[in-house]
Design a protein around this motif. Structure first.
Motif, PDB file in Angstrom:
ATOM      1  N   ASN A   1      -4.322  -0.367  -6.730  1.00 49.62           N
ATOM      2  CA  ASN A   1      -5.319  -1.358  -6.713  1.00 49.62           C
ATOM      3  C   ASN A   1      -4.847  -2.233  -8.400  1.00 49.62           C
ATOM      4  O   ASN A   1      -4.549  -3.574  -8.266  1.00 49.62           O
TER       5      ASN A   1
ATOM      6  N   LEU B   1      -8.659  -1.029  -0.572  1.00 49.15           N
ATOM      7  CA  LEU B   1      -7.034  -0.845  -1.041  1.00 49.15           C
ATOM      8  C   LEU B   1      -6.754  -2.652  -0.797  1.00 49.15           C
ATOM      9  O   LEU B   1      -7.444  -4.055  -0.186  1.00 49.15           O
ATOM     10  N   LYS B   2      -7.037  -3.137  -2.477  1.00 49.31           N
ATOM     11  CA  LYS B   2      -6.557  -4.519  -2.530  1.00 49.31           C
ATOM     12  C   LYS B   2      -4.965  -4.463  -3.383  1.00 49.31           C
ATOM     13  O   LYS B   2      -5.554  -5.095  -4.683  1.00 49.31           O
TER      14      LYS B   2
END
Length: 201
Positions: free
Chosen positions: A37, A161-162
């Motif tokens: 991330n 999750l980014k």
């Protein structure tokens, strides 16, 4: 006195799989997601060594889809064994790099979590750190890792999750993100000023 080389050697830090994670699959999953991330930390706060510490954001689209699926499978309970998680990551996500073995040269290396390695030296390797110039710098990194692990362990739900786009984030934004990252884990950004100022570009 002795000084670390700017060319040879790295500041890679190993976290004990037993002592640091207590063999907790979800904590490992959260740490890897935490790293994915924040690619700007690898590039603009830490070493920016894409030969020895390839960012997860830079994996190809097929690998990226596999990565998202593996993380989702852990979250849904389809993957519950850490060795299966490691095997999937190593074979489907960490498998393309011009250096051999490719699984080693990603920003987080899990190859030592293996039955062939004695339990006391099984580790998760953090590869994005430059060689530490002082003992104080090493202890700051140790504190950073420990603080994030405590934060991740305390989460009630899996870290989302980014993965951001590959667009380069400017140093000012990277530092602002890093400050927020420290505060989120109840660490004092002022304590880390000597480290992230000297390592930012």
């Amino acid at each position: 006195g002795l000084m670390p080389s700017d060319v040879y050697g790295g500041g890679h830090i190993h976290i004990g799989w037993l002592s640091g994670f207590n063999k907790d699959l979800m904590l490992l999953r959260n740490l890897i997601v935490d790293i994915a991330n924040h690619p700007e930390f690898n590039s603009l706060i830490f070493d920016n060594d894409q030969i020895n510490s390839r960012r997860l954001v830079d994996i190809d689209p097929i690998q990226a889809r596999e990565f998202k699926k593996i993380i989702a499978d852990v979250d849904s309970g389809l993957v519950t064994d850490v060795l299966e998680f490691k095997r999937l990551l190593d074979s489907r996500v960490f498998s393309l790099h011009f250096q051999t073995p490719p699984q080693k040269y990603i920003e987080v290396n899990v190859t030592r979590i293996d039955p062939s390695v004695p339990e006391e030296i099984q580790t998760v390797e953090m590869r994005s750190f430059a060689a530490q110039k002082t003992a104080h710098e090493f202890f700051l990194l140790e504190k950073l890792i420990d603080g994030r692990l405590k934060y991740l362990k305390a989460l009630k739900t899996p870290l989302k999750l980014k993965i951001p786009s590959k667009k380069i984030i400017d140093p000012t934004t990277a530092l602002r993100n890093f400050r927020s990252y420290l505060l989120e884990a109840e660490m004092d950004p002022k304590e880390f000023v000597p480290y992230y100022v000297f390592h930012s570009h």
